[in-house]
Motif scaffolding. Structure first.
Motif, mmCIF file in Angstrom:
data_model
loop_
_atom_site.group_PDB
_atom_site.id
_atom_site.type_symbol
_atom_site.label_atom_id
_atom_site.label_comp_id
_atom_site.label_asym_id
_atom_site.label_seq_id
_atom_site.Cartn_x
_atom_site.Cartn_y
_atom_site.Cartn_z
ATOM 1 N N VAL A 1 0.340 -8.815 6.647
ATOM 2 C CA VAL A 1 1.718 -8.231 6.536
ATOM 3 C C VAL A 1 2.787 -9.299 6.742
ATOM 4 O O VAL A 1 3.820 -9.835 5.711
ATOM 5 N N GLY A 2 2.886 -9.464 7.830
ATOM 6 C CA GLY A 2 4.023 -10.540 8.787
ATOM 7 C C GLY A 2 5.021 -9.757 9.015
ATOM 8 O O GLY A 2 5.085 -8.681 8.959
ATOM 9 N N PRO A 3 5.901 -10.367 8.954
ATOM 10 C CA PRO A 3 7.554 -9.795 9.935
ATOM 11 C C PRO A 3 8.433 -9.595 8.975
ATOM 12 O O PRO A 3 9.630 -10.135 8.573
ATOM 13 N N ILE A 4 7.971 -8.627 8.054
ATOM 14 C CA ILE A 4 8.810 -8.444 6.697
ATOM 15 C C ILE A 4 8.223 -6.546 7.085
ATOM 16 O O ILE A 4 8.154 -5.733 7.343
ATOM 17 N N ALA A 5 9.994 -6.021 6.733
ATOM 18 C CA ALA A 5 10.339 -4.072 6.922
ATOM 19 C C ALA A 5 9.751 -4.238 5.444
ATOM 20 O O ALA A 5 10.567 -4.200 4.617
ATOM 21 N N VAL A 6 8.826 -2.838 5.979
ATOM 22 C CA VAL A 6 8.048 -1.942 4.105
ATOM 23 C C VAL A 6 8.499 -0.959 4.104
ATOM 24 O O VAL A 6 8.274 -0.503 3.356
ATOM 25 N N ILE A 7 8.960 -0.389 5.498
ATOM 26 C CA ILE A 7 9.184 1.110 5.692
ATOM 27 C C ILE A 7 10.553 1.283 6.407
ATOM 28 O O ILE A 7 10.652 0.465 6.874
ATOM 29 N N PRO A 8 11.434 2.357 5.458
ATOM 30 C CA PRO A 8 12.796 2.759 5.879
ATOM 31 C C PRO A 8 12.496 2.805 7.543
ATOM 32 O O PRO A 8 11.491 3.530 8.220
ATOM 33 N N SER A 9 14.105 2.535 8.839
ATOM 34 C CA SER A 9 13.849 3.255 10.234
ATOM 35 C C SER A 9 14.709 4.014 10.032
ATOM 36 O O SER A 9 14.688 4.959 9.105
#
Length: 630
Positions: free
Chosen positions: A538-546
């Protein structure tokens, strides 16, 4: 309204007032006796006393005669109280033919008068008796009519008054000595205290103290306590109110309460206004055209009034607004700009040393047993805030009292911690087979935690059924962690898998007892992939919310189906890798697993040293015998 309790209280009060005025201004009547018209034997009657020359004057009204003796008489015998006045009743024949009686009175020089004989009323008393009740009724009807005409406006006026609780400076007993574990926040507020004490020192150099200070942090971290401590240190009036108390169903009431609150604070200057849960009215204003947006919304009206009042502070006003919120990220930008809430003081959860200081504050009135090590208790309470620790200390004292202990012991603290975290023990009896399976499950967690490098040390293992589970394994770090690397997170996944794999290794089957473990490890793995960029695929990507963001906020967007499938596959890959390693680890250390299980079946609860000894291992840190607060 008529018929209500307040109405009848007012009516009764007016009647009592009328009676009191009559009693005060009326001189009262003289003592009087009742005598018979005529007496054949014993004490003389009216006619006999007239013949004896004892009657001075009389007044006759129909059959009733009232009169006055020339001298006080004791009637009917010498033991009676002396009386100057008398009254009697005329027989019927005498009433209709009173000629003989009139002749008798004239012969004995008795004055026949038309004025009352025994009337002590003066002009003012007669006025009260004649017109007093009427006047009171007139005033009552006037009051009712005014209330009926202005009742609605009067109610609105009461609604518009501020509901803030005011505490004077000399009544605030809380100081910085009562606040522990959040030294950084106290240091930032020291300047505020100094300004309230010595405002001239700053104003002489042209400086301006921040008008507002925002306290942000988790619930229970001590934001309200800090605000009270600032008021206690400065010795100034403290106005405390929750933001939700501003909001009412009637638009404009909240703004009116804000104006009244700031007016009271300025009159009591220097003073502190503390608004708790500021996000209830201070959240970002909507710019859309929906049904719940626009300038007529009560919450927005109240927020606008707060902004106006904070802008309206004069140079000489020494009023500071302290706001507290758990969600600073949702506050309106206009509220946080310089000139309003100039400063933001973050109140973080305390670290281990901070928790120890908080324990010292809350246990200074408790008799502690020598086996109580506050440093050790602080180590097994990671994540707890001040309110949690205060509750733990209180529960430990209550438990010690129920057990009949002379002092609060360490076991009281640990058992209270289990009760708070997991709930009270359940009164169920497990079968021997189910009890052994639970012991293997908890021993699996403990053995993996003991043998995994970098994992948190095991503090306690128990197979006593509680509200949420049949057993528990408590692990916590020796020192506070502020960052989590990949090895630590995968270690937590391994520990969570230990119970399920231990059951599978011993019994060749699995049970539903690992439900919470699976939820926990799945959450860790998903965050590793979707939030922290710990997956190469996936890499350094935000794909789910905090936790503080929704799926439509900046930084997070909706993902495609392909990306979601990739996330799921990466989560499964991480868990599968740790699963295989835990299977190998427990298979190689089956003897330690069996040894710890047998000891756990005997004792049901094992502390840190006993658990490591039962597994044939050395505890990473031995507890200190002498309490640090001694």
């Amino acid at each position: 309204m008529p018929g209500g309790r307040n109405f009848w209280i007012i009516v009764l009060s007016l009647l009592v007032l009328n009676y009191v005025l009559m009693a005060v201004f009326s001189p009262g009547q003289k003592p009087s006796v009742t005598i018979p018209y005529s007496s054949a034997q014993g004490a003389p009657g009216f006619t006999q006393m007239v013949d004896q020359g004892k009657v001075a004057r009389v007044k006759m009204e129909g059959a009733t005669v009232t009169g006055e003796f020339k001298q006080e008489q004791r009637y009917p015998d010498a033991e009676a109280e002396p009386a100057k006045n008398f009254d009697t009743e005329l027989p019927t024949p005498v009433v209709y033919d009173g000629t003989a009686l009139l002749d008798q009175l004239n012969e004995n020089n008795v004055e026949i008068t038309a004025t009352p004989i025994n009337d002590g009323r003066g002009f003012f008393t007669s006025l009260l008796l004649g017109f007093g009740p009427v006047i009171l009724l007139v005033f009552l009807f006037i009051w009712l009519s005014r209330r009926a005409a202005g009742g609605q406006m009067g109610a609105l006026g009461q609604f518009g008054r501020s509901k803030a609780r005011r505490v004077e400076g000399d009544q605030t007993k809380v100081t910085f000595n009562d606040v522990a574990g959040i030294d950084e926040a106290k240091m930032e507020l020291t300047e505020v205290v100094d300004f309230l004490k010595n405002p001239q020192k700053y104003q002489a150099l042209g400086g301006r103290i921040p008008r507002g200070v925002l306290l942000a942090g988790r619930p229970g971290t001590g934001k309200t306590l800090l605000a009270r401590a600032v008021a206690g240190e400065a010795g100034v009036p403290f106005f405390s109110i929750s933001a939700s108390e501003f909001v009412e169903a009637i638009v404009g009431i909240g703004a009116s309460r804000v104006r009244d609150l700031f007016k009271q604070a300025k009159e009591a200057s220097p003073a502190i206004i503390f608004i708790d849960e500021l996000d209830a009215i201070g959240r970002q204003r909507s710019s859309g055209g929906g049904p719940f947006s626009g300038g007529n919304d009560e919450r927005e009206q109240t927020l606008n009034q707060i902004l106006t009042e904070m802008d309206g502070f004069e140079t000489g006003d020494t009023v500071i607004v302290l706001g507290a919120t758990n969600r600073p990220e949702i506050l309106d930008a206009a509220l946080l700009r310089p000139g309003r809430f100039d400063r933001r003081v973050t109140v973080p959860p305390p670290d281990k040393e901070g928790r120890k200081k908080i324990l010292q504050v809350h246990t200074r009135s408790l008799p502690l047993d020598p086996d109580v090590d506050l440093d050790d208790i602080a180590a097994i309470t990671p994540g707890m805030v001040g309110a949690d620790i205060a509750n733990l200390s209180n529960e430990a004292a209550l438990l010690a009292a129920r057990r009949g202990h002379a002092k609060v012991q360490r076991v009281d603290f640990t058992d209270s911690l289990e009760k708070i975290v997991l709930g009270a023990p359940r009164g169920i009896v497990l079968s021997e087979e189910e009890k052994r399976r639970t012991a293997y499950h908890e021993s699996g967690h403990a053995i993996v935690g003991m043998l995994t490098p970098g994992a948190d040390p095991v503090r306690k293992v128990s197979i006593i059924p509680r509200t949420m589970s049949l057993g528990v394994t408590i692990s916590s770090p020796d020192s506070e962690r502020t960052n989590y690397d990949v090895d630590y997170l995968t270690g937590r996944i391994k520990v969570a898998l230990g119970g399920r794999i231990a059951e599978e290794l011993v019994y060749g089957s699995i049970s539903a007892g690992a439900e919470s473990d699976i939820q926990q490890l799945t959450g860790i793995a998903r965050q590793m992939v979707g939030r922290w960029g710990m997956s190469e695929a996936v890499g350094p990507i935000a794909v789910i919310p905090s936790d503080a963001q929704g799926p439509l906020l900046p930084g997070v967007s909706e993902v495609s189906q392909a990306t979601q499938q990739l996330i799921d596959s990466e989560v499964k890959r991480i868990v599968d890798e740790q699963y295989a390693q835990v299977v190998t680890l427990l298979a190689e250390n089956r003897d330690k697993l069996d040894s710890l299980t047998e000891r756990l079946l005997e004792e049901e609860t094992l502390d840190m040293d006993d658990a490591y000894a039962a597994a044939g291992l050395t505890a990473p840190r031995a507890p200190v015998d002498v309490p640090l607060n001694a």
